[in-house]
Design an enzyme around this catalytic site. Sequence first.
Site, PDB file in Angstrom:
ATOM      1  N   PRO A 367       0.826  -1.212   0.000  1.00 60.23           N
ATOM      2  CA  PRO A 367       0.000   0.000   0.000  1.00 60.23           C
ATOM      3  C   PRO A 367       0.859   1.260   0.000  1.00 60.23           C
ATOM      4  O   PRO A 367       1.927   1.317   0.604  1.00 60.23           O
ATOM      5  CB  PRO A 367      -0.805  -0.111   1.302  1.00 60.23           C
ATOM      6  CG  PRO A 367      -0.743  -1.547   1.682  1.00 60.23           C
ATOM      7  CD  PRO A 367       0.566  -2.054   1.180  1.00 60.23           C
ATOM      8  N   GLY A 370       1.858   4.123  -4.908  1.00 62.78           N
ATOM      9  CA  GLY A 370       1.464   4.893  -6.078  1.00 62.78           C
ATOM     10  C   GLY A 370       0.801   4.100  -7.175  1.00 62.78           C
ATOM     11  O   GLY A 370       0.818   4.535  -8.332  1.00 62.78           O
ATOM     12  N   THR A 372      -2.525   3.426  -7.675  1.00 66.99           N
ATOM     13  CA  THR A 372      -3.727   4.092  -8.194  1.00 66.99           C
ATOM     14  C   THR A 372      -3.379   5.371  -8.942  1.00 66.99           C
ATOM     15  O   THR A 372      -3.900   5.643 -10.029  1.00 66.99           O
ATOM     16  CB  THR A 372      -4.697   4.388  -7.042  1.00 66.99           C
ATOM     17  OG1 THR A 372      -4.999   3.165  -6.347  1.00 66.99           O
ATOM     18  CG2 THR A 372      -5.977   4.998  -7.564  1.00 66.99           C
ATOM     19  N   SER A 688      11.666 -18.939   4.583  1.00 70.33           N
ATOM     20  CA  SER A 688      12.876 -18.207   4.207  1.00 70.33           C
ATOM     21  C   SER A 688      13.799 -17.903   5.384  1.00 70.33           C
ATOM     22  O   SER A 688      14.901 -17.393   5.192  1.00 70.33           O
ATOM     23  CB  SER A 688      12.510 -16.895   3.504  1.00 70.33           C
ATOM     24  OG  SER A 688      11.764 -16.057   4.361  1.00 70.33           O
ATOM     25  N   LYS A 731      12.719  -7.446   0.178  1.00 74.17           N
ATOM     26  CA  LYS A 731      13.688  -7.723   1.234  1.00 74.17           C
ATOM     27  C   LYS A 731      14.917  -6.821   1.119  1.00 74.17           C
ATOM     28  O   LYS A 731      15.466  -6.357   2.134  1.00 74.17           O
ATOM     29  CB  LYS A 731      14.108  -9.200   1.187  1.00 74.17           C
ATOM     30  CG  LYS A 731      12.974 -10.156   1.558  1.00 74.17           C
ATOM     31  CD  LYS A 731      13.374 -11.604   1.397  1.00 74.17           C
ATOM     32  CE  LYS A 731      12.239 -12.554   1.774  1.00 74.17           C
ATOM     33  NZ  LYS A 731      12.598 -13.966   1.614  1.00 74.17           N
TER      34      LYS A 731
END
Length: 796
Positions: A367, A370, A372, A688, A731
């Site tokens: 979220p 950029g 949208t 991981s 990461k």
Amino acid sequence: MDTLTNDQKAKDLDRSVVPEVLPVLSLSEIVVFPGVIVPMAVSEEAMIRLVNEALSGNKLIGCFTLKPSAGNAPREIYHAGTCCQIMKMFRVPDGSVRLLIKGLARITFLEIMRERPYPLARVEEMHRDRRRSLRLEASTRAVADDFRRLIDISPNLTEDIKVALYNINDSETLTDMIASHLNLEIEKKQELLETFDLEERMRKVSALVSRELKLQELTRKIHDRVEDELDKSQKEYYLREQIKAIRKELGEEDEISLEVRELEARILRTALPPKAREVAQKELERLGKMSPAAAEYTVSRTYVDWILELPWLVSSDEDIDIARARDVLDEDHYGLEDVKERILEYLAVRKLRKDVRGPILCFAGPPGVGKTSLGKSIAKALGRQFARVSLGGIRDEAEIRGHRRTYIGALPGRVIQKIRQAGTNNPVFMLDEIDKLGSDFRGDPASALLEVLDPEQNSSFSDHYLEIDFDLSKVLFITTANQIYQIPHPLRDRMEVISLSGYITPEKIAIAQRHLIPRLLHDHGLEDGQVIFNEKALENIVVEYTREAGLRGLERTLAAICRKTAMRLAQGEFEPVKVNPKNYHSFLGVPKYQADSILRKPTVGLAWGLAWTPVGGEVLAIESTWMPGREHMQLTGHLGEVMKESANIALSYLRSNAKEWGLAEDFNARKEIHIHIPEGATPKDGPSAGVTMAVTLASLFSGKPVREDLAMTGELTLQGRVLPVGGIREKLVAARRARLKHILMPRANQKDLEEVPDHIKDDLQFHFVDTVNEAVRFALNMDERRKPAGERRQAR
């Protein structure tokens, strides 16, 4: 039924005594009450003989009602009946007779004296209790008043009954008269006849009258309401017909004809495909035959409006200029070079071939990065309209395909609605949060989107409301998602996924200076120069007050400074506010995060792992220690099952290779091992962290500290192989944010670095390993001269 007056009944009873033996006349579907005159027909030969012999004697008979039939068994009579007097008899041509009888007194059936030629029974009269209490008198008046009101509103009760009611003063006579005239079932009337106690009978009659009164009042209200509606409709129809006649005399058109002519003119001048024009004309013909008062009129009119207002053949003009498009994208967004390059590639192909079908792009990322706003920039660069639909939480298929017109308030789906708002058939259409779609008993919206997002099918998209194919092939669809794996595979297969990684600190500073600060100043009513942000202060704000992949938290933090500045200006302080490294704490308070949270000295039993989350990458501290006790390993930190299995695999591998690491074979005997990952409120899972767990355990039991500037990721197997993992880009962004310098990762992930922008890889040194032995040796500095093969340095 007629009712004897009180005086008449008293006179009859005084001069007559009920005999012990009476002929029995069985009645069907009728109950005779004392004091009531009842007409009836008799057709059976035995009953006619009974009547003839009674007329030749005292004219008295016992009237008993038959019980309801029970299968094929003969019907029995109730034990309570009425002693009646035959008043008149009329013979009819068919051989039957008509009687007029009046009830005299309640009697009970004792025994049958004979069966032939007609029943003769011994009976007993139930004598009346002539005592009257005040309570009974009050009940009598209340019941009489209620029954008079019932006569006034009931269509089945005449005014003659009301007149007779005024001439009755005796409570028993009143109850019998009311009971005989109430519209009751035979069982209910028989129950009243068998209720010998007068006060109890009065209570039952009162309850029945009240119930019937309420029913009649409710029926009257419903009838009046329906009548009013009918009168209103008839009045409207009459007035409309008059208006039509007046307009016809004046040579004017009525409103319906005028409206139909206007719609017809719109159909002629609107650019419509043949099918849509045909359907609109047919619907218009139906509309002209309807009355405006009909419910279907509004539905039909709305449907025609939708057909005429959709941009079937209206497209935005495109003047594709690659250089201008690049400038627009660079102006609106900082970074995101791979995304911009893919968009420019599409524009280049579009410029060479106009009829190319647009790709279905899916911007995937955390979220606030950029996604949208990038869609709006694409529409701006293409010169097209922009439409957006948020799919988060949608569970109804009709939200995509629309409702059929048979439903009240039906409308097209959101796709057609947004196309109508855009005004063109080739907008840039953003389907936001496509990974948040749900499904329930109302259908699966994701399945409905398959047709929308398939270039081979969407040229004939069918909305349930329109039922006319609409061409969506010219629309440039863009979707956004936070987690790709939550999108159903058939839907994901139709999209080209473009990943957006999180921003690192220098990028956030640049975006804040170029975009966030100017917009926030405008939104808060501030002018340039009234708030000045020092670049070092911005860097400290990013590091100490935000920890996210996107920019929303940073925007909220900067907005807080703008609000405080606006308050100062509103209080009369007009000096410019300068935010520098010395005073930014006064605006924002105590820092939420430590600027240098990573320990800067090697520590035994502490290693740094890299993790992927839906909101970006994270650096995880994995700590281990041991204490005397039973042989056991404890795992804390809200770990998932996969991560717990990784810890067990790491310990098993270390035990099976103890000699190679210079450890005793029973190094973990009588030791309780504890592995903890801080921030225990946050759930953690995934394979991981396997390499990091092996490194921290090797450090714990060898006593050698782990390098302080190293972060690692990789899945571990029991044989010591290091397998590739996902989320490399996110990461690495987290490692840059934590100011780590060395990254240890599986060799199989080396190819993934090609997709990572250079500015993220700058100043990071990458070390690729195939086995956990290589990872442990490098992390613990056990062999400085022999570094893992494939070590690579990314220089600025």
